[in-house]
Scaffold this active site. Structure first.
Site, PDB file in Angstrom:
ATOM      1  N   ARG A   1       0.819  -1.222   0.000  1.00 50.27           N
ATOM      2  CA  ARG A   1       0.000   0.000   0.000  1.00 50.27           C
ATOM      3  C   ARG A   1       0.853   1.272   0.000  1.00 50.27           C
ATOM      4  NH1 ARG A   1      -5.597  -0.973   1.655  1.00 50.27           N
ATOM      5  NH2 ARG A   1      -6.027  -2.862   0.501  1.00 50.27           N
TER       6      ARG A   1
ATOM      7  N   ARG B   1      -3.274   6.604   1.204  1.00 48.14           N
ATOM      8  CA  ARG B   1      -3.770   7.832   1.831  1.00 48.14           C
ATOM      9  C   ARG B   1      -2.813   8.501   2.803  1.00 48.14           C
ATOM     10  NH1 ARG B   1      -9.391   5.779   3.959  1.00 48.14           N
ATOM     11  NH2 ARG B   1      -8.202   3.851   3.795  1.00 48.14           N
TER      12      ARG B   1
ATOM     13  N   ARG C   1      -6.242  11.379  -5.918  1.00 46.52           N
ATOM     14  CA  ARG C   1      -7.508  10.671  -5.719  1.00 46.52           C
ATOM     15  C   ARG C   1      -8.681  11.658  -5.799  1.00 46.52           C
ATOM     16  NH1 ARG C   1     -10.983   9.002  -1.788  1.00 46.52           N
ATOM     17  NH2 ARG C   1     -11.471   6.781  -1.561  1.00 46.52           N
TER      18      ARG C   1
ATOM     19  N   ASP D   1      -6.836  -2.811  -7.588  1.00 47.30           N
ATOM     20  CA  ASP D   1      -7.355  -3.467  -6.381  1.00 47.30           C
ATOM     21  C   ASP D   1      -7.746  -4.897  -6.704  1.00 47.30           C
ATOM     22  OD1 ASP D   1      -8.198  -2.639  -3.472  1.00 47.30           O
ATOM     23  OD2 ASP D   1      -9.720  -4.032  -4.202  1.00 47.30           O
TER      24      ASP D   1
ATOM     25  N   TYR E   1     -14.997 -11.973  -0.478  1.00 46.42           N
ATOM     26  CA  TYR E   1     -15.700 -10.704  -0.741  1.00 46.42           C
ATOM     27  C   TYR E   1     -16.900 -10.922  -1.673  1.00 46.42           C
ATOM     28  CZ  TYR E   1     -11.744  -8.294   1.412  1.00 46.42           C
ATOM     29  OH  TYR E   1     -10.796  -7.860   2.304  1.00 46.42           O
TER      30      TYR E   1
HETATM   31  O1  1CP Z   1       0.105   0.356  -3.166  1.00 44.33           O
HETATM   32  C1  1CP Z   1      -0.350  -0.790  -3.300  1.00 44.33           C
HETATM   33  O2  1CP Z   1      -0.161  -1.701  -2.467  1.00 44.33           O
HETATM   34  C2  1CP Z   1      -1.063  -1.145  -4.605  1.00 44.33           C
HETATM   35  C3  1CP Z   1      -2.454  -1.095  -4.667  1.00 44.33           C
HETATM   36  C4  1CP Z   1      -3.365  -2.008  -3.837  1.00 44.33           C
HETATM   37  C5  1CP Z   1      -3.258  -3.381  -3.525  1.00 44.33           C
HETATM   38  C6  1CP Z   1      -2.105  -4.317  -3.789  1.00 44.33           C
HETATM   39  C7  1CP Z   1      -4.596  -1.571  -3.325  1.00 44.33           C
HETATM   40  C8  1CP Z   1      -5.097  -0.184  -3.420  1.00 44.33           C
HETATM   41  N1  1CP Z   1      -5.268  -2.649  -2.802  1.00 44.33           N
HETATM   42  C9  1CP Z   1      -4.469  -3.762  -2.889  1.00 44.33           C
HETATM   43  C10 1CP Z   1      -4.784  -5.124  -2.473  1.00 44.33           C
HETATM   44  C11 1CP Z   1      -6.020  -5.383  -1.676  1.00 44.33           C
HETATM   45  N2  1CP Z   1      -7.249  -4.793  -1.744  1.00 44.33           N
HETATM   46  C12 1CP Z   1      -6.098  -6.422  -0.715  1.00 44.33           C
HETATM   47  C13 1CP Z   1      -4.977  -7.386  -0.422  1.00 44.33           C
HETATM   48  C14 1CP Z   1      -3.971  -6.826   0.503  1.00 44.33           C
HETATM   49  C15 1CP Z   1      -4.459  -6.468   1.891  1.00 44.33           C
HETATM   50  O3  1CP Z   1      -4.802  -7.408   2.626  1.00 44.33           O
HETATM   51  O4  1CP Z   1      -4.470  -5.290   2.201  1.00 44.33           O
HETATM   52  C16 1CP Z   1      -7.398  -6.418  -0.183  1.00 44.33           C
HETATM   53  C17 1CP Z   1      -7.961  -7.352   0.880  1.00 44.33           C
HETATM   54  C18 1CP Z   1      -8.123  -5.389  -0.838  1.00 44.33           C
HETATM   55  C19 1CP Z   1      -9.553  -5.043  -0.647  1.00 44.33           C
HETATM   56  C20 1CP Z   1      -9.702  -3.633  -0.230  1.00 44.33           C
HETATM   57  N3  1CP Z   1      -9.525  -2.585  -1.087  1.00 44.33           N
HETATM   58  C21 1CP Z   1      -9.964  -3.129   1.060  1.00 44.33           C
HETATM   59  C22 1CP Z   1     -10.147  -3.953   2.334  1.00 44.33           C
HETATM   60  C23 1CP Z   1     -11.607  -4.179   2.562  1.00 44.33           C
HETATM   61  C24 1CP Z   1     -11.994  -4.935   3.808  1.00 44.33           C
HETATM   62  O5  1CP Z   1     -12.798  -4.384   4.558  1.00 44.33           O
HETATM   63  O6  1CP Z   1     -11.556  -6.079   4.023  1.00 44.33           O
HETATM   64  C25 1CP Z   1      -9.989  -1.732   0.970  1.00 44.33           C
HETATM   65  C26 1CP Z   1     -10.282  -0.744   2.040  1.00 44.33           C
HETATM   66  C27 1CP Z   1      -9.677  -1.411  -0.399  1.00 44.33           C
HETATM   67  C28 1CP Z   1      -9.527  -0.051  -1.017  1.00 44.33           C
HETATM   68  C29 1CP Z   1      -8.138   0.294  -1.395  1.00 44.33           C
HETATM   69  N4  1CP Z   1      -7.351  -0.438  -2.265  1.00 44.33           N
HETATM   70  C30 1CP Z   1      -6.162   0.214  -2.488  1.00 44.33           C
HETATM   71  C31 1CP Z   1      -6.185   1.426  -1.712  1.00 44.33           C
HETATM   72  C32 1CP Z   1      -5.084   2.457  -1.671  1.00 44.33           C
HETATM   73  C33 1CP Z   1      -7.421   1.460  -1.043  1.00 44.33           C
HETATM   74  C34 1CP Z   1      -7.912   2.577  -0.143  1.00 44.33           C
HETATM   75  C35 1CP Z   1      -8.806   3.417  -1.007  1.00 44.33           C
HETATM   76  C36 1CP Z   1      -8.791   4.870  -0.719  1.00 44.33           C
HETATM   77  O7  1CP Z   1      -9.577   5.262   0.131  1.00 44.33           O
HETATM   78  O8  1CP Z   1      -8.050   5.634  -1.386  1.00 44.33           O
END
Ligand code: 1CP
Length: 343
Positions: free
Chosen positions: A25, A29, A38, A75, A152
């Site tokens: 990540r 943010r 964003r 994502d 999911y």
């Molecule tokens: O910088 C990076 O790592 C690259 C981009 C990336 C990756 C590899 C994002 C952007 N998401 C992911 C993987 C991802 N997404 C996973 C696997 C890794 C982990 O366990 O964190 C999972 C489970 C998700 C699903 C997801 N997407 C969630 C979790 C939901 C939950 O409640 O379980 C969330 C909050 C997101 C949104 C997201 N994805 C990425 C970002 C930067 C964000 C935040 C969005 C924002 O508000 O800007």
């Protein structure tokens, strides 16, 4: 020609005095420049599907910190959407999807080869990045592992215990296994296209692997990852693959050999000395500092960075956190970590 990129050298099994480093990540943010881009995109999904802006946020942490790897900004939940599931994000809460409670939930989904029009902007992001990244930076593509993505798609949201997915597995194993198969096959197609577009490494995120117990771990975490890696390596000989079976605990032992992964990413619940003795003996490991230290900083951050570097110093290692850097992390703490690591 001898490999010069630091990340690829570790993935090839080289032990380096200063390990390569990137952060899960790392585009996110905690960075003011990410929040600005964003806002320009409007919302998170629009950012994922805007190739220029997605490439821009991927590059931001590389410019700021000079990490050894960039990870494609996208994502894991884009794949369900490409397959025809509904997907939206509720601000402050997280993702929402249509649910799957039985065979009728699978019926509207598309086939493994029908995802590429939807994913075209993601492949374009990869092409832009492979042109624009510095020559020493490795580009990582990624996807969710089938089990994690299925949790999911079944529940329609993130859940603390993946209860709905476990319930479907118990009540209707045929539907559950059909979903795992569809995700395994479409993940192969998705990652293969990322590699054709320029991804040099792929990482498979199984964030909820730890909730699979007993035989279920082998069937639904290990086997799908093994299938994906075997097929990708047959299409793209030599492609390095990182597997992240988060919270696998004892199942981390032997996971790389069993799946064919070149590197296993460790979460921060496993002790680094234990992992060096039991997991790194098979090859490269990635991890595994507690992301909280990027919030709290101070001498504890410096000490822990050096402790983890030392624990993994006798084999190939990629320094990273045990999970994603959080929005409340202090960007200056990343510099403190890098200084402690690189000296
Ligand atoms: O910088 C990076 O790592 C690259 C981009 C990336 C990756 C590899 C994002 C952007 N998401 C992911 C993987 C991802 N997404 C996973 C696997 C890794 C982990 O366990 O964190 C999972 C489970 C998700 C699903 C997801 N997407 C969630 C979790 C939901 C939950 O409640 O379980 C969330 C909050 C997101 C949104 C997201 N994805 C990425 C970002 C930067 C964000 C935040 C969005 C924002 O508000 O800007």
């Amino acid at each position: 020609m001898a490999e010069t990129k630091k990340l690829l050298r570790s993935l090839a099994g080289e032990t380096q005095a200063v390990p390569p480093v990137w952060l899960m990540r790392q585009a996110g943010r905690y960075l003011p420049e990410y929040r600005a881009t964003r806002a320009e995109a409007g919302d998170f999904l629009s950012l994922c599907y805007n190739s220029d802006l997605a490439a821009e946020v991927t590059l931001q942490p590389i410019r700021r910190y000079g990490f050894d790897a960039a990870i494609l900004f996208a994502d894991i939940l884009l794949l369900p959407q490409a397959l025809g599931a509904e997907l939206w994000f509720v601000t402050g809460e997280g993702p929402r999807l249509s649910t799957i409670t039985g065979p009728e939930g699978l019926a509207p989904l598309k086939g493994k080869d029908d995802i590429h029009d939807h994913m075209a902007p993601v492949y374009e992001t990869v092409r832009i990045l492979s042109r624009e990244l510095p020559s020493e930076t490795t580009l990582i593509g990624f996807a969710g592992a089938p089990w994690t993505v299925a949790t999911y798609m079944i529940a329609g949201r993130g859940t603390p215990d993946q209860g709905p997915a476990h319930a479907l597995k118990a009540a209707d194993r045929a539907t559950f296994e059909a979903l795992i198969d569809l995700l395994t096959e479409s993940t192969i197609e998705y990652l293969s296209k990322q590699v054709e577009a320029g991804a040099e490494v792929v990482k498979i995120f199984d964030s909820w692997a730890g909730s699979l117990k007993g035989d279920d771990f082998a069937r639904y975490a290990l086997e799908p990852t093994k299938r994906i890696i075997a097929e990708l390596k047959s299409r793209h000989p030599g492609l390095p693959c990182i597997a992240f079976p988060r919270e696998a605990g004892e199942h981390y032992i032997g996971f790389a050999k069993a799946t064919g992964a070149d590197c296993v990413a460790l979460d921060n619940s496993v002790d680094a000395d234990w992992a060096a003795a039991n997991v790194q003996v098979d090859g490269c490991v990635q991890g595994n500092m507690d992301p909280k230290l990027m919030v709290t900083g101070g001498q504890a951050l410096i000490d822990e960075t050096k402790r983890i570097k030392q624990a993994f110093s006798k084999g190939p290692h990629i320094f990273n956190l045990g999970h994603g850097i959080t929005p409340d992390a202090d960007p200056d703490n990343v510099n403190i970590m890098l200084e402690a690591l690189r000296g």
